[in-house]
Design a protein around this motif. Structure first.
Motif, PDB file in Angstrom:
ATOM      1  N   MET A   1       0.834  -1.163   0.000  1.00 13.58           N
ATOM      2  CA  MET A   1       0.000   0.000   0.000  1.00 13.58           C
ATOM      3  C   MET A   1       0.889   1.239   0.000  1.00 13.58           C
ATOM      4  O   MET A   1       1.774   1.378   0.832  1.00 13.58           O
ATOM      5  N   ALA A   2       0.641   2.135  -0.914  1.00 15.17           N
ATOM      6  CA  ALA A   2       1.368   3.410  -0.951  1.00 15.17           C
ATOM      7  C   ALA A   2       0.774   4.342   0.100  1.00 15.17           C
ATOM      8  O   ALA A   2      -0.438   4.378   0.303  1.00 15.17           O
ATOM      9  N   VAL A   3       1.649   5.073   0.778  1.00 13.77           N
ATOM     10  CA  VAL A   3       1.193   5.996   1.811  1.00 13.77           C
ATOM     11  C   VAL A   3       1.773   7.370   1.536  1.00 13.77           C
ATOM     12  O   VAL A   3       2.984   7.522   1.359  1.00 13.77           O
ATOM     13  N   ASP A   4       0.904   8.356   1.476  1.00 14.86           N
ATOM     14  CA  ASP A   4       1.316   9.754   1.382  1.00 14.86           C
ATOM     15  C   ASP A   4       0.998  10.401   2.724  1.00 14.86           C
ATOM     16  O   ASP A   4       0.064   9.997   3.403  1.00 14.86           O
ATOM     17  N   LEU A   5       1.781  11.400   3.108  1.00 10.43           N
ATOM     18  CA  LEU A   5       1.554  12.099   4.361  1.00 10.43           C
ATOM     19  C   LEU A   5       1.379  13.581   4.085  1.00 10.43           C
ATOM     20  O   LEU A   5       2.169  14.189   3.347  1.00 10.43           O
ATOM     21  N   PHE A   6       0.357  14.169   4.675  1.00 10.43           N
ATOM     22  CA  PHE A   6       0.076  15.597   4.562  1.00 10.43           C
ATOM     23  C   PHE A   6      -0.286  16.052   5.973  1.00 10.43           C
ATOM     24  O   PHE A   6      -1.439  15.994   6.385  1.00 10.43           O
ATOM     25  N   ALA A   7       0.738  16.454   6.765  1.00 12.76           N
ATOM     26  CA  ALA A   7       0.557  16.770   8.178  1.00 12.76           C
ATOM     27  C   ALA A   7       0.414  18.271   8.373  1.00 12.76           C
ATOM     28  O   ALA A   7       1.263  19.043   7.939  1.00 12.76           O
ATOM     29  N   GLY A   8      -0.655  18.681   9.053  1.00 13.23           N
ATOM     30  CA  GLY A   8      -0.954  20.092   9.220  1.00 13.23           C
ATOM     31  C   GLY A   8      -0.523  20.670  10.546  1.00 13.23           C
ATOM     32  O   GLY A   8      -0.480  19.975  11.561  1.00 13.23           O
ATOM     33  N   VAL A   9      -0.205  21.964  10.501  1.00 14.25           N
ATOM     34  CA  VAL A   9       0.177  22.724  11.686  1.00 14.25           C
ATOM     35  C   VAL A   9      -0.654  24.006  11.697  1.00 14.25           C
ATOM     36  O   VAL A   9      -0.420  24.905  10.888  1.00 14.25           O
ATOM     37  N   PRO A  10      -1.641  24.107  12.590  1.00  9.61           N
ATOM     38  CA  PRO A  10      -2.449  25.333  12.653  1.00  9.61           C
ATOM     39  C   PRO A  10      -1.666  26.454  13.344  1.00  9.61           C
ATOM     40  O   PRO A  10      -1.050  26.227  14.380  1.00  9.61           O
ATOM     41  N   VAL A  11      -1.696  27.640  12.746  1.00  5.53           N
ATOM     42  CA  VAL A  11      -0.962  28.787  13.292  1.00  5.53           C
ATOM     43  C   VAL A  11      -1.872  29.998  13.427  1.00  5.53           C
ATOM     44  O   VAL A  11      -2.868  30.122  12.722  1.00  5.53           O
ATOM     45  N   GLU A  12      -1.508  30.884  14.319  1.00  3.17           N
ATOM     46  CA  GLU A  12      -2.254  32.117  14.556  1.00  3.17           C
ATOM     47  C   GLU A  12      -1.893  33.175  13.512  1.00  3.17           C
ATOM     48  O   GLU A  12      -2.760  33.742  12.866  1.00  3.17           O
ATOM     49  N   ASP A  13      -0.600  33.452  13.360  1.00  2.00           N
ATOM     50  CA  ASP A  13      -0.102  34.511  12.485  1.00  2.00           C
ATOM     51  C   ASP A  13       0.647  33.867  11.324  1.00  2.00           C
ATOM     52  O   ASP A  13       1.797  33.441  11.471  1.00  2.00           O
ATOM     53  N   TYR A  14       0.010  33.793  10.173  1.00  2.00           N
ATOM     54  CA  TYR A  14       0.583  33.115   9.014  1.00  2.00           C
ATOM     55  C   TYR A  14       1.932  33.691   8.605  1.00  2.00           C
ATOM     56  O   TYR A  14       2.883  32.949   8.360  1.00  2.00           O
ATOM     57  N   THR A  15       2.053  34.999   8.537  1.00  2.00           N
ATOM     58  CA  THR A  15       3.295  35.636   8.076  1.00  2.00           C
ATOM     59  C   THR A  15       4.459  35.303   9.002  1.00  2.00           C
ATOM     60  O   THR A  15       5.545  34.941   8.542  1.00  2.00           O
ATOM     61  N   ALA A  16       4.248  35.422  10.305  1.00  2.00           N
ATOM     62  CA  ALA A  16       5.307  35.097  11.260  1.00  2.00           C
ATOM     63  C   ALA A  16       5.655  33.610  11.199  1.00  2.00           C
ATOM     64  O   ALA A  16       6.825  33.234  11.234  1.00  2.00           O
ATOM     65  N   ALA A  17       4.646  32.760  11.097  1.00  2.00           N
ATOM     66  CA  ALA A  17       4.877  31.321  11.040  1.00  2.00           C
ATOM     67  C   ALA A  17       5.628  30.940   9.764  1.00  2.00           C
ATOM     68  O   ALA A  17       6.515  30.091   9.797  1.00  2.00           O
ATOM     69  N   LEU A  18       5.285  31.558   8.661  1.00  2.00           N
ATOM     70  CA  LEU A  18       5.958  31.260   7.395  1.00  2.00           C
ATOM     71  C   LEU A  18       7.461  31.473   7.524  1.00  2.00           C
ATOM     72  O   LEU A  18       8.257  30.610   7.147  1.00  2.00           O
ATOM     73  N   SER A  19       7.862  32.585   8.093  1.00  2.00           N
ATOM     74  CA  SER A  19       9.284  32.877   8.284  1.00  2.00           C
ATOM     75  C   SER A  19       9.940  31.852   9.207  1.00  2.00           C
ATOM     76  O   SER A  19      11.040  31.350   8.932  1.00  2.00           O
ATOM     77  N   TRP A  20       9.280  31.510  10.298  1.00  2.00           N
ATOM     78  CA  TRP A  20       9.843  30.566  11.263  1.00  2.00           C
ATOM     79  C   TRP A  20      10.015  29.178  10.632  1.00  2.00           C
ATOM     80  O   TRP A  20      11.059  28.547  10.781  1.00  2.00           O
ATOM     81  N   TYR A  21       9.007  28.707   9.907  1.00  2.00           N
ATOM     82  CA  TYR A  21       9.091  27.373   9.308  1.00  2.00           C
ATOM     83  C   TYR A  21      10.088  27.333   8.148  1.00  2.00           C
ATOM     84  O   TYR A  21      10.706  26.299   7.902  1.00  2.00           O
ATOM     85  N   GLU A  22      10.286  28.430   7.460  1.00  2.00           N
ATOM     86  CA  GLU A  22      11.336  28.479   6.438  1.00  2.00           C
ATOM     87  C   GLU A  22      12.704  28.279   7.089  1.00  2.00           C
ATOM     88  O   GLU A  22      13.561  27.579   6.551  1.00  2.00           O
TER      89      GLU A  22
END
Length: 115
Positions: A1-22
């Protein structure tokens, strides 16, 4: 069985989170589905995404196992992030955990040091 993963992280401030996760992942997102979501492909068919969801922010707990934990941690440190926890389990497996400003935790795990 092939398995794909798409794991989510909910954040409050998208712009700040984008920089941190980069900085955490060492690269810009692989793609941006919309104005409040960013997706990183960490391996073939294995994705982590952030999404602006203020009411749910701060509840993600993900651990990613990597081939060279020390190199991964050194790279993240060079990009200005520091772990909130380091653990070594009885079997020698190590885990280094980072926490974003919302309290979401992303851990990196690997085998024993120098091995």
């Amino acid at each position: 069985m092939a398995v794909d993963l798409f794991a989510g992280v909910p954040v409050e401030d998208y712009t700040a989170a984008l920089s941190w996760y980069e900085r955490l992942f060492g690269a810009p997102p692989a793609f941006l589905p919309n104005d409040t979501e960013a997706v990183w492909e960490l391996g073939e068919h294995r994705y982590v995404y952030i999404e602006q969801r203020p009411g749910r922010a701060g509840n993600a707990l993900h651990t990613l196992f990597v081939d060279d934990l020390d190199a991964r941690v050194a790279g993240i440190t060079a990009r200005g992030l520091r772990p909130v926890d380091r653990e070594t389990y009885a079997n020698g497996v190590r885990k280094v955990t980072y926490e974003d400003r919302d309290g979401n935790q992303i851990g990196f795990g690997g085998g024993p040091e120098n091995g």
